[in-house]
Design a protein around this motif. Structure first.
Motif, short mmCIF file in Angstrom:
data_model
loop_
_atom_site.label_atom_id
_atom_site.label_comp_id
_atom_site.label_asym_id
_atom_site.label_seq_id
_atom_site.Cartn_x
_atom_site.Cartn_y
_atom_site.Cartn_z
N HIS A 1 0.57 -1.15 0.08
CA HIS A 1 0.15 0.26 -0.02
C HIS A 1 0.79 1.28 -0.02
O HIS A 1 0.28 2.40 0.20
CB HIS A 1 -1.06 0.10 1.10
CG HIS A 1 -1.99 -1.10 0.77
ND1 HIS A 1 -1.97 -2.50 1.52
CD2 HIS A 1 -3.17 -1.02 0.10
CE1 HIS A 1 -2.94 -3.15 0.97
NE2 HIS A 1 -3.60 -2.34 0.17
N CYS B 1 -4.87 2.10 6.70
CA CYS B 1 -4.03 3.05 5.96
C CYS B 1 -5.12 3.51 4.69
O CYS B 1 -4.69 4.64 4.18
CB CYS B 1 -2.76 2.56 5.27
SG CYS B 1 -3.01 1.06 4.17
N CYS C 1 -2.23 -0.65 12.59
CA CYS C 1 -3.12 -1.36 11.32
C CYS C 1 -4.12 -2.06 11.92
O CYS C 1 -5.35 -2.40 11.34
CB CYS C 1 -2.28 -2.36 10.71
SG CYS C 1 -0.73 -1.73 9.88
N CYS D 1 -7.36 -4.49 10.04
CA CYS D 1 -7.23 -4.48 8.78
C CYS D 1 -6.58 -5.68 8.31
O CYS D 1 -6.76 -6.31 7.51
CB CYS D 1 -6.25 -3.24 8.48
SG CYS D 1 -5.79 -3.39 6.52
N ASN E 1 -8.83 -2.34 3.24
CA ASN E 1 -8.59 -2.36 1.64
C ASN E 1 -8.68 -3.69 0.95
O ASN E 1 -8.82 -4.01 -0.11
CB ASN E 1 -7.37 -1.82 1.27
CG ASN E 1 -6.29 -2.11 2.24
OD1 ASN E 1 -6.19 -3.33 2.64
ND2 ASN E 1 -5.45 -1.19 2.76
S1 SF4 Z 1 -1.91 -3.86 7.45
FE1 SF4 Z 1 -3.55 -2.62 6.63
S2 SF4 Z 1 -3.50 -0.63 7.66
FE2 SF4 Z 1 -1.51 -1.96 7.70
S3 SF4 Z 1 -0.18 -0.84 6.01
FE3 SF4 Z 1 -1.28 -2.91 5.55
S4 SF4 Z 1 -2.94 -2.34 4.40
FE4 SF4 Z 1 -2.28 -0.66 5.78
#
Ligand code: SF4
Lengths: 222, 500
Positions: free
Chosen positions: B161, B378, B439, B442, B461
């Protein structure tokens, strides 16, 4: 890194598109700070019926008899036949390490996700892109013929079937070269250290704000 | 995309070659129209191999605890040092607890990983925010927030990401651990240029159609492999109308469309966003930077290998129903029927997804009840996201069937800002939990997770199988939709709940 030139091995078919890296190696195993030992947890959620955690004795877990990797017929497979967009999702190189640790040397699919594709080459796993109809045919042949093995030749860039049929595949020259000779990427890049320094000097004049030291600014931030 | 296009590219290649052979000639040679991606790429090429593989210089390297240990280990084994420590910013985010941190991390395995990062940054002398630093947060939230990621930069991180940072007009992409090690050791990456793709979103998004809905609609349109091999630029009136935070949401999700990088041209909003951030240039340096950044857009007439056009005016709030972000429907829609899908492989994927998700074809999206609601990640944990969710929640209560509704701010500073605005009270009074940044759910590497079979409205996401906990069922939505769903107990058209 181990060089890869030519490999012959048993093929295991994984008939689903968009196989993501979370499926290849679930996140609880990413807590390892090592590169090895991921093999028993390759496709963990699909392979076992009970939830897995790091540190368990995975040989004692309940295996899912319906998952293709558990089919005795594919035991010892080293070539994974897959569908579109294999390896999508996260950047975790653990996905490649898990495949390698399990014994997979080649993944054949109509397409791969970019980061997974690039990670594979760094570790000596060869991702082979073949047209979707060819892959379709291979799926049918693997299903119909127990013991189905393919030969994957990186030097000649072709996949050879048990009947001697050949399918050409493309790999970019630079990656192929590195993989054929098992070269260390970092050592190769460091041969150009002077050019990197010259770039930095030029750039520091052109765009000096890119050369602020975060550590220096950190003092102010506190 | 016929002969005219390839002739254009050949012209570009020719001009570029001339420019490198003799800088002078390059300067008087008329510059062909270039894409933003061309500009970012060309400014960072250190050298190029005959086959087009370039050694690309990296300006900013973000590091977190999950994908870096093996890279540092590699450096140690080879006796190598970090090429330019001052370009790194390290922060733990994936494993950190979102509840009281004064006790440290309970899970020993998570703790080892966070401590390993701390040890590595000390040993190699790298700038870092520790777990207790007020600026700690999700790496893709704190980079822009601190001004550590800037327009015109190349930004990498061992995390897919990383595309998020492209919202500032940067070339930002995720890399694997071997590449993390490579960048640490050389400040460069060997890369081949991707193809350029333009996603143009015209028109004006209706109320309640957010950047997240646009992102999901794009993925629904082109598929999760739609951007594979491409660097994706977002343009058009609807993108210009988005805040920089919204553009981050969009670029964040570009990886879910298969693109390795997403980007948006620099405009006044970008400059206003960056100005005054702790690591942003100041004074005369700012003036120079601002002047240089003015060029960070695709030139008129620049050619893209692929263009996709969407009309934002026709979009509705989106909800995913399956286990891939492309499995998405408008909130007014229904769960689709695999029997109606002609493509065999796709139908199979749909069937598997519906089975995993425990959904019947034809079910109205608004009839799907929820167990948990997660606002964070994120993608959607910036102040603007929390404001949007709070607006929906204000004066309402989380429905009885929702076992847990939680808000996890993207960083310590977002959290502080939200508290200053009283948003934490709005959430708490409605029955939400208000957590520490990270995080979190997620990807459920810390203690926050779904139990098998639990169904969650999530602003993250990825809705992959097991992503939020083994057997957990994820529906991706915008913060406003997640908030509305928490209140209603099921998905609901926010226009009906709150009015437009
Ligand atoms: S775990 Fe989720 S919040 Fe953390 S960097 Fe990856 S996609 Fe982003």
């Amino acid at each position: 890194m181990e060089p890869f030139t030519r490999h012959t091995g048993l093929v295991v078919p994984l008939d689903r598109p968009n196989v993501d890296t979370d499926a290849i190696i679930p996140k609880q195993y990413l807590k390892s700070v090592r590169r090895t030992g991921f093999g028993p947890n390759l496709f963990d959620d699909w392979r076992y019926l009970d939830p897995g955690e790091p540190g368990m004795d995975h040989s004692r877990r309940r295996v899912n008899p319906d998952f293709v990797l558990n089919d005795p017929r594919y035991r010892g497979a080293t070539i994974l036949l897959a569908r579109d967009n294999f390896g999508c999702g996260s950047s975790r190189e653990h996905a490649v390490w898990a495949l390698m640790d399990y014994g997979i040397r080649v993944v054949i699919a109509p397409s791969f996700a970019d980061i997974f594709y690039s990670n594979s080459f760094k570790n000596g796993l060869l991702p082979v892109v073949l047209p979707a109809d060819t892959v379709d045919r291979l799926f049918r042949e693997v299903g119909a013929r127990p013991g189905y093995a393919l030969t994957v030749d990186l030097e000649r860039q072709e996949v050879v079937t048990p009947d001697g049929e050949r399918f050409a595949f493309q790999v970019d020259g630079f990656r192929r070269h590195r993989l054929l000779h098992g070269l260390d990427d970092i050592a190769l890049t460091l041969q150009h250290a002077d050019e990197i320094r010259a770039y930095e000097r030029r750039r520091a004049e052109e765009a000096p704000w890119l050369f602020q030291d975060l550590q220096a600014v950190r003092g102010e931030g506190r | 995309m016929g002969a005219g296009w390839s002739a254009g590219r050949a012209w570009l290649a020719l001009t570029a070659r001339v420019a490198t052979l003799a800088g002078l000639v390059g300067e008087i040679w008329p510059m062909p129209a270039r894409t933003l991606y061309d500009k970012l790429w060309e400014a960072h090429v250190v050298r190029e191999e005959p086959d087009g593989t370039a050694l690309l210089y990296i300006d900013r390297h973000l590091v977190h605890e999950v994908t870096s240990p093996q890279a540092f280990e590699g450096l140690r084994l080879a006796g190598r040092r970090v090429w330019r420590p001052a370009t790194v910013l390290a922060v733990p985010d994936h494993n950190v607890p979102t509840t009281d941190r004064s006790q440290g991390i309970q899970d020993p395995v998570s703790r080892v990983q966070v401590e390993t990062l701390e040890r590595n940054v000390r040993e190699f002398g790298l700038p870092a925010f520790g777990m207790d630093d007020p600026r700690q947060g999700i790496v893709h939230v704190i980079g822009p927030e601190q001004g550590a990621t800037l327009p015109g930069m190349t930004v990498v991180c061992g995390d897919s990401h990383t595309s998020t940072h492209g919202a500032l007009g940067a070339l930002a992409f995720g890399i694997g651990t071997s590449e993390v090690e490579h960048v640490l050791a050389t400040q460069c990456l060997a890369q081949k240029k991707s193809r350029a793709m333009l996603v143009r979103v015209d028109g004006e998004a209706p109320p309640w159609v957010t950047a997240k809905d646009i992102a999901l609609a794009i993925i629904g349109e082109i598929g999760t492999a739609g951007g594979t091999g491409h660097a994706m630029e977002f343009g058009g009136a609807a993108i210009r109308a988005l805040s920089v935070e919204g553009r981050m949401t969009l670029c964040n999700m570009s990886i879910e469309a298969g693109a390795r990088a997403g980007m948006v041209a620099v405009d006044d909003k970008t400059l206003a966003y960056v100005r005054g951030r702790p690591f942003a240039p100041k004074g005369a340096l700012w003036e120079r930077a601002e002047a240089a950044w003015a060029d960070l857009h695709s030139d008129a007439g620049a050619s893209f290998d692929r263009t996709v056009v969407l009309d934002a005016g026709r979009l509705l709030p989106q909800v995913t129903w399956g286990t891939s972000p492309e499995m998405v429907a408008p909130v007014t829609g229904r769960v689709p029927d695999p029997d109606a899908e002609a493509d065999r492989v796709r139908a199979l994927g749909m069937r598997r997804a519906l089975e995993y998700m425990g959904l019947e074809p034809g079910t109205p999206i608004t009839a799907i009840p929820l167990d948990k609601v997660f606002i964070g990640s994120c993608t959607n944990s910036r102040i603007e996201d929390l404001r949007a969710a709070a607006e929906v929640v204000r004066g309402r209560r989380v429905a009885g069937n929702v076992k847990l509704a939680m808000v996890v701010p993207g960083s310590g500073l977002v959290k502080r800002q939200a508290e200053a605005e009283g948003l934490d009270r709005v959430f708490r009074e409605a029955g939400f939990e208000w957590r520490e940044p990270g995080c979190s759910m997620c990807l459920a590497m810390n203690a926050d997770r779904l139990e098998p079979g639990e169904r969650c409205a999530s602003t993250s996401n990825r809705n992959f199988e097991g992503r939020q906990g083994q057997g957990g069922r994820t529906h991706l939505v915008s913060p406003a939709m997640a908030a509305a769903a928490a209140v209603a107990g099921h998905f609901v058209d926010p226009r009906e709940l709150v009015g437009s």
